[in-house]
Design a protein around this motif. Structure first.
Motif, PDB file in Angstrom:
ATOM      1  N   ILE A 165       0.844  -1.193   0.000  1.00 23.95           N
ATOM      2  CA  ILE A 165       0.000   0.000   0.000  1.00 23.95           C
ATOM      3  C   ILE A 165       0.883   1.248   0.000  1.00 23.95           C
ATOM      4  O   ILE A 165       0.611   2.218  -0.717  1.00 23.95           O
ATOM      5  N   GLU A 166       1.951   1.241   0.786  1.00 21.81           N
ATOM      6  CA  GLU A 166       2.843   2.400   0.859  1.00 21.81           C
ATOM      7  C   GLU A 166       3.518   2.668  -0.479  1.00 21.81           C
ATOM      8  O   GLU A 166       3.632   3.825  -0.907  1.00 21.81           O
ATOM      9  N   GLN A 167       4.003   1.613  -1.148  1.00 24.45           N
ATOM     10  CA  GLN A 167       4.622   1.781  -2.465  1.00 24.45           C
ATOM     11  C   GLN A 167       3.602   2.330  -3.467  1.00 24.45           C
ATOM     12  O   GLN A 167       3.915   3.239  -4.233  1.00 24.45           O
ATOM     13  N   ALA A 168       2.411   1.773  -3.432  1.00 27.50           N
ATOM     14  CA  ALA A 168       1.361   2.216  -4.352  1.00 27.50           C
ATOM     15  C   ALA A 168       1.034   3.688  -4.121  1.00 27.50           C
ATOM     16  O   ALA A 168       0.929   4.471  -5.071  1.00 27.50           O
ATOM     17  N   ARG A 169       0.877   4.074  -2.879  1.00 27.01           N
ATOM     18  CA  ARG A 169       0.549   5.464  -2.551  1.00 27.01           C
ATOM     19  C   ARG A 169       1.649   6.414  -3.061  1.00 27.01           C
ATOM     20  O   ARG A 169       1.362   7.472  -3.607  1.00 27.01           O
ATOM     21  N   THR A 170       2.900   6.030  -2.904  1.00 31.77           N
ATOM     22  CA  THR A 170       4.014   6.853  -3.376  1.00 31.77           C
ATOM     23  C   THR A 170       3.977   6.999  -4.897  1.00 31.77           C
ATOM     24  O   THR A 170       4.199   8.096  -5.425  1.00 31.77           O
ATOM     25  N   ILE A 171       3.676   5.924  -5.607  1.00 27.86           N
ATOM     26  CA  ILE A 171       3.635   5.953  -7.070  1.00 27.86           C
ATOM     27  C   ILE A 171       2.493   6.830  -7.572  1.00 27.86           C
ATOM     28  O   ILE A 171       2.672   7.637  -8.482  1.00 27.86           O
ATOM     29  N   ILE A 172       1.314   6.687  -6.982  1.00 30.11           N
ATOM     30  CA  ILE A 172       0.135   7.393  -7.509  1.00 30.11           C
ATOM     31  C   ILE A 172      -0.014   8.811  -6.972  1.00 30.11           C
ATOM     32  O   ILE A 172      -0.756   9.613  -7.531  1.00 30.11           O
ATOM     33  N   VAL A 214      -3.398  -0.968  -8.822  1.00 32.30           N
ATOM     34  CA  VAL A 214      -3.779  -0.189  -7.653  1.00 32.30           C
ATOM     35  C   VAL A 214      -5.199   0.304  -7.904  1.00 32.30           C
ATOM     36  O   VAL A 214      -5.453   0.999  -8.889  1.00 32.30           O
ATOM     37  N   ILE A 215      -6.110  -0.088  -7.041  1.00 34.79           N
ATOM     38  CA  ILE A 215      -7.509   0.326  -7.149  1.00 34.79           C
ATOM     39  C   ILE A 215      -7.734   1.405  -6.093  1.00 34.79           C
ATOM     40  O   ILE A 215      -7.451   1.192  -4.911  1.00 34.79           O
ATOM     41  N   VAL A 216      -8.212   2.559  -6.546  1.00 36.91           N
ATOM     42  CA  VAL A 216      -8.375   3.699  -5.660  1.00 36.91           C
ATOM     43  C   VAL A 216      -9.836   4.119  -5.618  1.00 36.91           C
ATOM     44  O   VAL A 216     -10.457   4.315  -6.663  1.00 36.91           O
TER      45      VAL A 216
END
Length: 160
Positions: free
Chosen positions: A25-32, A102-104
């Motif tokens: 989740i942390e990696q995804a948040r940083t990317i998006i 990543v689903i937001v």
């Protein structure tokens, strides 16, 4: 609603959710994060730089209506939206990970200062939900599918 769900499922299958690139989740948040930063008051931001930071050179974003845009075309659309809704705020409410996707679940809010989707500016605000599916490749967003409840925004602005 079934049509939208079917499109989301089809998008997930078509973009390879089972790919080997698994994220936290942390990696995804940083990317998006730069993409969502570009959505917040975009008339005041270097949208192009933020999108370049977040997306691959061949990135495409596609709406529920099947309209797909390149990064270059989206920069203008973001800026125009920001001029119409100067206080536009887009918040990430939930993030889910499925393989390299990543689903937001997001939430957009704002008060149009100009005509918006055929509705004259009246000082009324809206708050809507969005769902985005971001496919990640090499630490950047390679493809996006998105749906926003703009009809709901119009209903809130018109009271209908």
């Amino acid at each position: 609603m079934r049509r939208i769900f079917a499109m989301v499922v089809a998008a997930t299958v078509a973009t390879g959710a089972a790919a080997n690139e698994t994220l936290t989740i942390e990696q995804a948040r940083t990317i998006i994060a730069p993409l969502y930063d570009a959505l917040n008051q975009p008339a005041t931001k270097d949208v192009d730089a933020l999108l370049r930071k977040a997306t691959t050179d061949d990135w495409m974003t596609c709406s529920a209506e099947g309209i797909c845009l390149t990064r270059e075309k989206l920069v203008g659309a973001f800026k125009a939206r920001g001029e119409t809704i100067p206080d536009l705020k887009w918040e990430i409410r939930d993030i889910m990970i499925s393989g390299n996707q990543v689903i937001v679940r997001g939430e957009a809010s704002g008060t149009p200062a100009k005509d918006f989707m055929g509705v004259a500016a009246t000082g009324k605000s809206f708050k809507i939900m969005s769902i985005d599916i971001q496919t990640i490749r090499g630490g950047k967003i390679a493809h996006s599918y998105h749906i926003e409840d703009w009809a709901g925004a119009v209903r809130q602005l018109t009271g209908h």
